[in-house]
Motif scaffolding. Structure first.
Motif, PDB file in Angstrom:
ATOM      1  N   LYS A  65     -31.996  19.728  24.876  1.00 15.81           N
ATOM      2  CA  LYS A  65     -32.415  18.341  24.665  1.00 15.81           C
ATOM      3  C   LYS A  65     -32.116  17.494  25.900  1.00 15.81           C
ATOM      4  CE  LYS A  65     -31.860  14.395  21.601  1.00 15.81           C
ATOM      5  NZ  LYS A  65     -31.175  13.851  20.419  1.00 15.81           N
ATOM      6  N   GLY A  66     -30.950  17.704  26.511  1.00 17.64           N
ATOM      7  CA  GLY A  66     -30.568  16.942  27.699  1.00 17.64           C
ATOM      8  C   GLY A  66     -31.526  17.153  28.858  1.00 17.64           C
ATOM      9  N   ILE A  67     -31.920  18.391  29.090  1.00 18.34           N
ATOM     10  CA  ILE A  67     -32.857  18.688  30.174  1.00 18.34           C
ATOM     11  C   ILE A  67     -34.230  18.081  29.856  1.00 18.34           C
ATOM     12  CG2 ILE A  67     -34.022  20.525  31.476  1.00 18.34           C
ATOM     13  CD1 ILE A  67     -30.998  20.297  32.031  1.00 18.34           C
ATOM     14  N   ALA A  68     -34.646  18.152  28.598  1.00 17.02           N
ATOM     15  CA  ALA A  68     -35.922  17.552  28.200  1.00 17.02           C
ATOM     16  C   ALA A  68     -35.892  16.044  28.421  1.00 17.02           C
ATOM     17  CB  ALA A  68     -36.216  17.873  26.734  1.00 17.02           C
ATOM     18  N   GLU A  69     -34.795  15.394  28.044  1.00 11.26           N
ATOM     19  CA  GLU A  69     -34.675  13.944  28.237  1.00 11.26           C
ATOM     20  C   GLU A  69     -34.675  13.582  29.720  1.00 11.26           C
ATOM     21  OE1 GLU A  69     -31.148  13.209  25.921  1.00 11.26           O
ATOM     22  OE2 GLU A  69     -32.343  12.716  24.128  1.00 11.26           O
ATOM     23  N   HIS A  70     -33.992  14.384  30.528  1.00  9.35           N
ATOM     24  CA  HIS A  70     -33.981  14.156  31.976  1.00  9.35           C
ATOM     25  C   HIS A  70     -35.398  14.265  32.546  1.00  9.35           C
ATOM     26  CE1 HIS A  70     -32.498  14.199  36.101  1.00  9.35           C
ATOM     27  NE2 HIS A  70     -33.256  15.266  36.320  1.00  9.35           N
ATOM     28  N   PHE A  71     -36.134  15.308  32.142  1.00  7.08           N
ATOM     29  CA  PHE A  71     -37.507  15.496  32.614  1.00  7.08           C
ATOM     30  C   PHE A  71     -38.374  14.313  32.193  1.00  7.08           C
ATOM     31  CE2 PHE A  71     -41.851  17.069  32.506  1.00  7.08           C
ATOM     32  CZ  PHE A  71     -41.928  17.867  33.631  1.00  7.08           C
ATOM     33  N   ALA A  72     -38.234  13.862  30.945  1.00  4.38           N
ATOM     34  CA  ALA A  72     -39.018  12.730  30.450  1.00  4.38           C
ATOM     35  C   ALA A  72     -38.716  11.466  31.248  1.00  4.38           C
ATOM     36  CB  ALA A  72     -38.744  12.507  28.966  1.00  4.38           C
ATOM     37  N   GLU A  73     -37.440  11.213  31.502  1.00  8.49           N
ATOM     38  CA  GLU A  73     -37.049  10.025  32.279  1.00  8.49           C
ATOM     39  C   GLU A  73     -37.613  10.075  33.693  1.00  8.49           C
ATOM     40  OE1 GLU A  73     -32.774   9.775  32.221  1.00  8.49           O
ATOM     41  OE2 GLU A  73     -32.733   9.641  30.031  1.00  8.49           O
ATOM     42  N   GLU A  74     -37.506  11.238  34.325  1.00 10.00           N
ATOM     43  CA  GLU A  74     -37.971  11.394  35.708  1.00 10.00           C
ATOM     44  C   GLU A  74     -39.496  11.305  35.841  1.00 10.00           C
ATOM     45  OE1 GLU A  74     -36.094  11.932  38.648  1.00 10.00           O
ATOM     46  OE2 GLU A  74     -34.479  11.251  37.334  1.00 10.00           O
ATOM     47  N   ASN A  75     -40.218  11.575  34.762  1.00  9.46           N
ATOM     48  CA  ASN A  75     -41.673  11.658  34.856  1.00  9.46           C
ATOM     49  C   ASN A  75     -42.424  10.580  34.071  1.00  9.46           C
ATOM     50  OD1 ASN A  75     -42.318  14.221  36.477  1.00  9.46           O
ATOM     51  ND2 ASN A  75     -40.651  14.822  35.129  1.00  9.46           N
ATOM     52  N   THR A  76     -41.700   9.641  33.480  1.00 12.96           N
ATOM     53  CA  THR A  76     -42.352   8.514  32.832  1.00 12.96           C
ATOM     54  C   THR A  76     -42.906   7.602  33.919  1.00 12.96           C
ATOM     55  OG1 THR A  76     -41.053   8.593  30.806  1.00 12.96           O
ATOM     56  CG2 THR A  76     -41.934   6.450  31.430  1.00 12.96           C
ATOM     57  N   THR A  77     -44.159   7.183  33.725  1.00  3.49           N
ATOM     58  CA  THR A  77     -44.813   6.300  34.698  1.00  3.49           C
ATOM     59  C   THR A  77     -45.236   5.012  33.993  1.00  3.49           C
ATOM     60  OG1 THR A  77     -47.029   7.153  34.257  1.00  3.49           O
ATOM     61  CG2 THR A  77     -45.715   8.321  35.931  1.00  3.49           C
ATOM     62  N   ALA A  78     -45.824   4.123  34.749  1.00  4.88           N
ATOM     63  CA  ALA A  78     -46.309   2.865  34.177  1.00  4.88           C
ATOM     64  C   ALA A  78     -47.412   3.114  33.154  1.00  4.88           C
ATOM     65  CB  ALA A  78     -46.811   1.949  35.287  1.00  4.88           C
ATOM     66  N   THR A  79     -48.144   4.209  33.301  1.00  2.00           N
ATOM     67  CA  THR A  79     -49.252   4.496  32.387  1.00  2.00           C
ATOM     68  C   THR A  79     -48.929   5.551  31.333  1.00  2.00           C
ATOM     69  OG1 THR A  79     -50.148   6.117  33.945  1.00  2.00           O
ATOM     70  CG2 THR A  79     -51.007   3.863  34.086  1.00  2.00           C
ATOM     71  N   THR A  80     -47.875   6.320  31.534  1.00  2.71           N
ATOM     72  CA  THR A  80     -47.515   7.384  30.591  1.00  2.71           C
ATOM     73  C   THR A  80     -46.021   7.358  30.316  1.00  2.71           C
ATOM     74  OG1 THR A  80     -49.269   8.778  31.499  1.00  2.71           O
ATOM     75  CG2 THR A  80     -47.625   9.859  30.141  1.00  2.71           C
ATOM     76  N   GLU A  81     -45.661   6.949  29.096  1.00  5.10           N
ATOM     77  CA  GLU A  81     -44.261   6.983  28.702  1.00  5.10           C
ATOM     78  C   GLU A  81     -44.012   8.279  27.940  1.00  5.10           C
ATOM     79  OE1 GLU A  81     -40.899   4.578  26.116  1.00  5.10           O
ATOM     80  OE2 GLU A  81     -42.910   3.762  26.275  1.00  5.10           O
ATOM     81  N   LEU A  82     -43.057   9.065  28.424  1.00  2.00           N
ATOM     82  CA  LEU A  82     -42.723  10.329  27.775  1.00  2.00           C
ATOM     83  C   LEU A  82     -41.472  10.163  26.937  1.00  2.00           C
ATOM     84  CD1 LEU A  82     -43.268  12.784  30.766  1.00  2.00           C
ATOM     85  CD2 LEU A  82     -44.819  12.336  28.868  1.00  2.00           C
ATOM     86  N   PHE A  83     -41.447  10.835  25.787  1.00  2.00           N
ATOM     87  CA  PHE A  83     -40.247  10.884  24.972  1.00  2.00           C
ATOM     88  C   PHE A  83     -40.085  12.306  24.467  1.00  2.00           C
ATOM     89  CE2 PHE A  83     -43.782   9.398  22.428  1.00  2.00           C
ATOM     90  CZ  PHE A  83     -43.744  10.224  21.316  1.00  2.00           C
ATOM     91  N   VAL A  84     -38.957  12.591  23.835  1.00  2.00           N
ATOM     92  CA  VAL A  84     -38.592  13.946  23.441  1.00  2.00           C
ATOM     93  C   VAL A  84     -38.449  14.012  21.924  1.00  2.00           C
ATOM     94  CG1 VAL A  84     -36.763  15.693  23.626  1.00  2.00           C
ATOM     95  CG2 VAL A  84     -37.397  14.330  25.631  1.00  2.00           C
ATOM     96  N   PHE A  85     -38.956  15.086  21.336  1.00  2.00           N
ATOM     97  CA  PHE A  85     -38.684  15.311  19.922  1.00  2.00           C
ATOM     98  C   PHE A  85     -38.408  16.789  19.671  1.00  2.00           C
ATOM     99  CE2 PHE A  85     -43.296  15.287  20.339  1.00  2.00           C
ATOM    100  CZ  PHE A  85     -43.722  16.358  19.569  1.00  2.00           C
TER     101      PHE A  85
END
Length: 130
Positions: A65-85
């Protein structure tokens, strides 16, 4: 991967994003998958080995989960917000099989490539372990 490698179910984390109507959808990247059976058949017919593959949706998946959250944070952009489930491994592979997608299981470290680089590698790579 197109089939679950684990006998016992385990938790996995996938990336999600919102669609245009605000609904949740799984974050996927187009992924090239080789067709070994078709390559062998073509070789028998024409006497020469040909590379055969197709593009399909790849569900970006993590064991941590931690690695997924890190990836989501690093790759969220102004047009694409990533989250983890969280999703169960067997459930995930059943869902991807139903829609003819594959699971892209990321390594458990924080040095994974950016989403943009990953998209390029998955799309352009001639052979993936499926």
């Amino acid at each position: 991967m197109d089939s679950c490698p684990w006998v016992e179910p385990r938790p996995l984390w996938v990336l999600g994003t919102l669609d245009a109507q605000g609904g949740v959808q799984t974050f996927t990247l187009r992924t090239r998958v080789s067709k070994d059976e078709l390559e062998a058949e073509m070789e028998m017919l024409v006497g020469k080995r040909l590379s055969v593959s197709h593009l399909t949706d790849g569900v970006v998946t993590f064991e941590s989960k931690g690695i997924a959250e890190h990836f989501a944070e690093e790759n969220t952009t102004a047009t694409t917000e990533l989250f983890v489930f969280e999703v169960g491994s067997h459930e995930l592979f059943q869902m991807t099989a139903d829609v003819k997608a594959v699971v892209v299981l990321m390594k458990s470290n924080k040095s994974n490539p950016s989403a943009r680089m990953l998209a390029t590698v998955l799309r352009d790579q001639p052979e993936l372990d499926t």
